[in-house]
Design an enzyme around this catalytic site. Sequence first.
Site, PDB file in Angstrom:
ATOM      1  N   GLU A  16       7.191   1.820   5.781  1.00 20.16           N
ATOM      2  CA  GLU A  16       8.249   0.826   5.527  1.00 20.16           C
ATOM      3  C   GLU A  16       7.677  -0.573   5.725  1.00 20.16           C
ATOM      4  OE1 GLU A  16      12.551  -0.590   7.223  1.00 20.16           O
ATOM      5  OE2 GLU A  16      11.828   1.379   7.854  1.00 20.16           O
TER       6      GLU A  16
ATOM      7  N   LEU B 208       0.845  -1.194   0.000  1.00 19.14           N
ATOM      8  CA  LEU B 208       0.000   0.000   0.000  1.00 19.14           C
ATOM      9  C   LEU B 208       0.887   1.253   0.000  1.00 19.14           C
ATOM     10  CD1 LEU B 208      -2.462  -1.445   2.623  1.00 19.14           C
ATOM     11  CD2 LEU B 208      -3.070  -0.877   0.249  1.00 19.14           C
TER      12      LEU B 208
ATOM     13  N   GLU C 120      -0.829 -17.833  14.447  1.00 18.30           N
ATOM     14  CA  GLU C 120      -1.382 -16.615  13.837  1.00 18.30           C
ATOM     15  C   GLU C 120      -2.860 -16.495  14.182  1.00 18.30           C
ATOM     16  OE1 GLU C 120      -0.443 -15.813   9.691  1.00 18.30           O
ATOM     17  OE2 GLU C 120       1.215 -17.236   9.758  1.00 18.30           O
TER      18      GLU C 120
ATOM     19  N   HIS D  27       2.274 -11.077  10.062  1.00 18.72           N
ATOM     20  CA  HIS D  27       3.407 -11.531   9.257  1.00 18.72           C
ATOM     21  C   HIS D  27       3.942 -12.823   9.872  1.00 18.72           C
ATOM     22  CE1 HIS D  27       6.786 -11.105   6.517  1.00 18.72           C
ATOM     23  NE2 HIS D  27       7.561 -11.464   7.528  1.00 18.72           N
TER      24      HIS D  27
HETATM   25  C1  GAR Z   1      -0.385 -15.962   6.522  1.00 16.01           C
HETATM   26  O1  GAR Z   1       0.578 -16.876   6.933  1.00 16.01           O
HETATM   27  C2  GAR Z   1       0.098 -14.541   6.725  1.00 16.01           C
HETATM   28  O2  GAR Z   1       0.882 -14.379   7.870  1.00 16.01           O
HETATM   29  C3  GAR Z   1       0.929 -14.341   5.483  1.00 16.01           C
HETATM   30  O3  GAR Z   1       0.189 -14.958   4.456  1.00 16.01           O
HETATM   31  C4  GAR Z   1      -0.591 -16.014   5.006  1.00 16.01           C
HETATM   32  C5  GAR Z   1      -2.029 -15.784   4.622  1.00 16.01           C
HETATM   33  O4  GAR Z   1      -2.815 -16.878   4.999  1.00 16.01           O
HETATM   34  N1  GAR Z   1       1.142 -12.945   5.230  1.00 16.01           N
HETATM   35  C6  GAR Z   1       2.234 -12.469   4.671  1.00 16.01           C
HETATM   36  O5  GAR Z   1       3.160 -13.162   4.328  1.00 16.01           O
HETATM   37  C7  GAR Z   1       2.233 -10.966   4.519  1.00 16.01           C
HETATM   38  N2  GAR Z   1       3.549 -10.497   4.185  1.00 16.01           N
HETATM   39  P1  GAR Z   1      -4.385 -16.730   5.128  1.00 16.01           P
HETATM   40  O6  GAR Z   1      -4.872 -16.115   3.809  1.00 16.01           O
HETATM   41  O7  GAR Z   1      -4.878 -18.133   5.299  1.00 16.01           O
HETATM   42  O8  GAR Z   1      -4.680 -15.850   6.305  1.00 16.01           O
END
Ligand code: GAR
Length: 201
Positions: free
Chosen positions: A144, A94, A175, A110
Amino acid sequence: MTAKPTAILISGRGSNMAALIAAAASPEYPARIALVISNQPQAEGVELAQAHNIAVAIIPHQGKTRPQFDAEIDATLRRHGIELVCLAGFMRILSDDFVRAWSGRIINIHPSLLPAFKGINVHARALAAGVRISGCTVHFVVPELDAGPIIEQACVRVAPDDTEETLAARILEEEHRIYPQALRLLASGRVRLEADRAVFS
Ligand code: GAR
């Protein structure tokens, strides 16, 4: 306290989105998922959001400049009266202007222990580096990439026989646990962004 209208921005599977939707279904949760935006029409998460009767906006990025794309997202968020934004596997960068406009009200998850392993191919790089611990981070979004003040983290031990897939799957479970916790802190005013720091109260 009324639950804060919150949008989730996705590009794919949407499992973190699903975890946030599930948490927000509880009546005392301080955020309400009012909108899901996907830049990918085919994202798995789109159907899931629709199945929960959540408003979904598809905003493809192709053929648009970054300012055009971001302006469309911004207008959609405002039209829906959104107060907080969660990036959940949203794979577009973004613009600084957009991020500044939503400063303190936009967070991201992340799959590493930031500030280690910013960017993409996170699990492959963690394994190549031989770290014994990895994890995930929820942070405020700043211009950033992957550099904003940290709201919540969880760690996961790396097993000697881990592959990118097994490590990603174990981190993903964490997560799903910490993203709803972080949104709860933000929506209830127990964390805020102040002068480039996350301030907890
Ligand atoms: C997750 O592991 C998230 O942390 C990562 O993408 C995946 C999405 O999974 N995000 C990044 O790498 C952002 N830089 P999801 O669509 O099942 O939530």
